[in-house]
Design a protein around this motif. Sequence first.
Motif, PDB file in Angstrom:
ATOM      1  N   ASN A   1       0.822  -1.212   0.000  1.00 44.28           N
ATOM      2  CA  ASN A   1       0.000   0.000   0.000  1.00 44.28           C
ATOM      3  C   ASN A   1       0.856   1.262   0.000  1.00 44.28           C
ATOM      4  N   ILE A   2       1.981   1.230   0.710  1.00 44.31           N
ATOM      5  CA  ILE A   2       2.899   2.380   0.705  1.00 44.31           C
ATOM      6  C   ILE A   2       3.469   2.596  -0.692  1.00 44.31           C
ATOM      7  N   ILE A   3       3.881   1.499  -1.336  1.00 42.02           N
ATOM      8  CA  ILE A   3       4.415   1.597  -2.695  1.00 42.02           C
ATOM      9  C   ILE A   3       3.366   2.162  -3.631  1.00 42.02           C
ATOM     10  N   ASP A   4       2.132   1.647  -3.536  1.00 40.32           N
ATOM     11  CA  ASP A   4       1.042   2.129  -4.395  1.00 40.32           C
ATOM     12  C   ASP A   4       0.872   3.638  -4.275  1.00 40.32           C
ATOM     13  N   ARG A   5       0.863   4.142  -3.044  1.00 38.09           N
ATOM     14  CA  ARG A   5       0.641   5.566  -2.826  1.00 38.09           C
ATOM     15  C   ARG A   5       1.821   6.398  -3.313  1.00 38.09           C
ATOM     16  N   LYS A   6       3.024   5.919  -3.102  1.00 33.88           N
ATOM     17  CA  LYS A   6       4.200   6.653  -3.563  1.00 33.88           C
ATOM     18  C   LYS A   6       4.241   6.723  -5.092  1.00 33.88           C
ATOM     19  N   VAL A   7       3.888   5.631  -5.752  1.00 34.17           N
ATOM     20  CA  VAL A   7       3.840   5.617  -7.214  1.00 34.17           C
ATOM     21  C   VAL A   7       2.823   6.640  -7.704  1.00 34.17           C
ATOM     22  N   TYR A   8       1.624   6.600  -7.134  1.00 31.25           N
ATOM     23  CA  TYR A   8       0.558   7.508  -7.565  1.00 31.25           C
ATOM     24  C   TYR A   8       0.974   8.962  -7.390  1.00 31.25           C
ATOM     25  N   GLU A   9       1.515   9.280  -6.241  1.00 31.61           N
ATOM     26  CA  GLU A   9       1.874  10.675  -5.957  1.00 31.61           C
ATOM     27  C   GLU A   9       3.029  11.163  -6.822  1.00 31.61           C
ATOM     28  N   TYR A  10       3.983  10.285  -7.109  1.00 38.10           N
ATOM     29  CA  TYR A  10       5.119  10.693  -7.944  1.00 38.10           C
ATOM     30  C   TYR A  10       4.628  11.120  -9.325  1.00 38.10           C
ATOM     31  N   PHE A  11       3.777  10.308  -9.922  1.00 38.30           N
ATOM     32  CA  PHE A  11       3.305  10.606 -11.271  1.00 38.30           C
ATOM     33  C   PHE A  11       2.273  11.735 -11.287  1.00 38.30           C
ATOM     34  N   TYR A  12       1.470  11.830 -10.242  1.00 38.71           N
ATOM     35  CA  TYR A  12       0.371  12.790 -10.205  1.00 38.71           C
ATOM     36  C   TYR A  12       0.845  14.228 -10.399  1.00 38.71           C
ATOM     37  N   TYR A  13       2.021  14.560  -9.878  1.00 42.79           N
ATOM     38  CA  TYR A  13       2.476  15.945  -9.888  1.00 42.79           C
ATOM     39  C   TYR A  13       3.394  16.291 -11.062  1.00 42.79           C
ATOM     40  N   LEU A  14       3.536  15.405 -12.019  1.00 40.95           N
ATOM     41  CA  LEU A  14       4.332  15.719 -13.199  1.00 40.95           C
ATOM     42  C   LEU A  14       3.636  16.790 -14.039  1.00 40.95           C
ATOM     43  N   GLU A  15       4.424  17.693 -14.639  1.00 42.11           N
ATOM     44  CA  GLU A  15       3.885  18.803 -15.432  1.00 42.11           C
ATOM     45  C   GLU A  15       4.527  18.820 -16.820  1.00 42.11           C
ATOM     46  N   ILE A  16       3.773  19.260 -17.815  1.00 43.99           N
ATOM     47  CA  ILE A  16       4.322  19.360 -19.167  1.00 43.99           C
ATOM     48  C   ILE A  16       5.011  20.709 -19.366  1.00 43.99           C
ATOM     49  N   PRO A  17       6.112  20.746 -20.126  1.00 48.45           N
ATOM     50  CA  PRO A  17       6.792  22.017 -20.408  1.00 48.45           C
ATOM     51  C   PRO A  17       5.996  22.853 -21.398  1.00 48.45           C
ATOM     52  N   GLU A  18       6.353  24.129 -21.502  1.00 50.75           N
ATOM     53  CA  GLU A  18       5.650  25.021 -22.427  1.00 50.75           C
ATOM     54  C   GLU A  18       5.940  24.658 -23.881  1.00 50.75           C
ATOM     55  N   LYS A  19       7.174  24.316 -24.181  1.00 49.76           N
ATOM     56  CA  LYS A  19       7.552  24.010 -25.559  1.00 49.76           C
ATOM     57  C   LYS A  19       6.989  22.662 -25.986  1.00 49.76           C
ATOM     58  N   PRO A  20       6.547  22.536 -27.237  1.00 52.41           N
ATOM     59  CA  PRO A  20       5.988  21.269 -27.704  1.00 52.41           C
ATOM     60  C   PRO A  20       6.954  20.099 -27.548  1.00 52.41           C
ATOM     61  N   THR A  21       6.399  18.956 -27.190  1.00 55.22           N
ATOM     62  CA  THR A  21       7.156  17.711 -27.090  1.00 55.22           C
ATOM     63  C   THR A  21       6.658  16.742 -28.159  1.00 55.22           C
ATOM     64  N   LEU A  22       7.249  15.566 -28.206  1.00 50.68           N
ATOM     65  CA  LEU A  22       6.794  14.566 -29.176  1.00 50.68           C
ATOM     66  C   LEU A  22       5.327  14.208 -28.982  1.00 50.68           C
ATOM     67  N   TYR A  23       4.838  14.311 -27.756  1.00 48.43           N
ATOM     68  CA  TYR A  23       3.423  14.020 -27.527  1.00 48.43           C
ATOM     69  C   TYR A  23       2.518  15.023 -28.248  1.00 48.43           C
ATOM     70  N   ASP A  24       2.941  16.276 -28.332  1.00 49.58           N
ATOM     71  CA  ASP A  24       2.157  17.264 -29.078  1.00 49.58           C
ATOM     72  C   ASP A  24       2.079  16.869 -30.550  1.00 49.58           C
ATOM     73  N   TYR A  25       3.212  16.491 -31.115  1.00 49.14           N
ATOM     74  CA  TYR A  25       3.238  16.082 -32.523  1.00 49.14           C
ATOM     75  C   TYR A  25       2.390  14.829 -32.738  1.00 49.14           C
ATOM     76  N   LEU A  26       2.520  13.883 -31.826  1.00 48.28           N
ATOM     77  CA  LEU A  26       1.759  12.640 -31.958  1.00 48.28           C
ATOM     78  C   LEU A  26       0.261  12.905 -31.954  1.00 48.28           C
ATOM     79  N   ILE A  27      -0.196  13.668 -30.992  1.00 48.85           N
ATOM     80  CA  ILE A  27      -1.631  13.943 -30.867  1.00 48.85           C
ATOM     81  C   ILE A  27      -2.168  14.641 -32.109  1.00 48.85           C
ATOM     82  N   LEU A  28      -1.424  15.628 -32.609  1.00 48.74           N
ATOM     83  CA  LEU A  28      -1.903  16.390 -33.774  1.00 48.74           C
ATOM     84  C   LEU A  28      -1.699  15.644 -35.091  1.00 48.74           C
ATOM     85  N   SER A  29      -0.965  14.542 -35.065  1.00 54.94           N
ATOM     86  CA  SER A  29      -0.788  13.753 -36.290  1.00 54.94           C
ATOM     87  C   SER A  29      -1.973  12.836 -36.551  1.00 54.94           C
TER      88      SER A  29
END
Length: 325
Positions: free
Chosen positions: A81-109
């Motif tokens: 349960n501790i591992i589960d919560r730590k995993v969730y919280e680590y990913f939850y607070y990730l933020e995307i940068p202002e400049k386009p990434t490959l994900y921007d290109y992928l989505i718009l393709s």
Amino acid sequence: MKKSVIPDKRMPHLVLLGAGASLASFPNGDKNGKELPLMRNLVQKLDLYGIIPDKFENVIDNFESLYSKIASDKSLTSIKNIIDRKVYEYFYYLEIPEKPTLYDYLILSLRKKDLIATFNWDPLLLKTMRRHSQINSLPDVVFLHGNVAVGICSKCKIKGYKYNKICHHCHKPFDEMQLLYPVENKDYSSDKAINDEWKILRDYFEISLMVTIFGYSAPVSDIDAKKLMLDASFKNKSREFYELEIIDVKPEEEVEETWDDFIYSHHYSIHNSLKETYLWYHPRRTTDAFFDAYLMNSPWDDNPFPEFNDVYEMHQWIEPLLKGE
């Protein structure tokens, strides 16, 4: 630019994402430099060393094996349960940068008729999609192992953006979408939200003209997932001429061995980068261009993405493509 020859809801493009796709899209980490962990270094990134029993020292660098062993031992439920919560919280607070990434290109393709199916827990794909929300024709997305950015409303039976906190229909707080962890025998049917995502994926495997696998290596802990996808793939009436693109940095022989069952004859290609694929050279027209080139012997001129400095430039560039749809 040629007009599409395939009706909008026929022969779509399916893109399957694994952890390697997020890593390739965010090689320097998220907006704040926070790194995206992989299974081999997840224990290190989440600083789990202090809670892992000594008897698992030999699998400390293999999170899939480690977690599976811990999850199967009822006496270690509190550690799980501790591992589960730590995993969730680590990913939850990730933020995307202002400049386009490959994900921007992928989505718009891709277009509305297409699908992105991701095994990733991180919120970066969904957060990237939201900054393109003004574009009407975006692909659908399903989350095969759950996702920290997705909220579930059991009352309205819908999913939504978890960061909005409440369901926009009933205004009740969202529940967290279940995350499927790397145990050897995952249950894809017991959770309704996960089961619904997999049903959509299977439907797309049965009708897609092109399938792109980006950064997903089908690990041993996903053996059931691979079988579910393969069974659906064999039902594809276009299987004898559909195209499989694989984006992976591993040696070609290893990639071919992993995906051999999905390959029909010579209809596949292996690439090191998204920038070598149909998604890059024929954005928003991938299946159309492939259909004309290989089935009608009438190849299109390439129309590759340029490099963009911001999202506004991207939207300006794809505007003529949107009008043609």
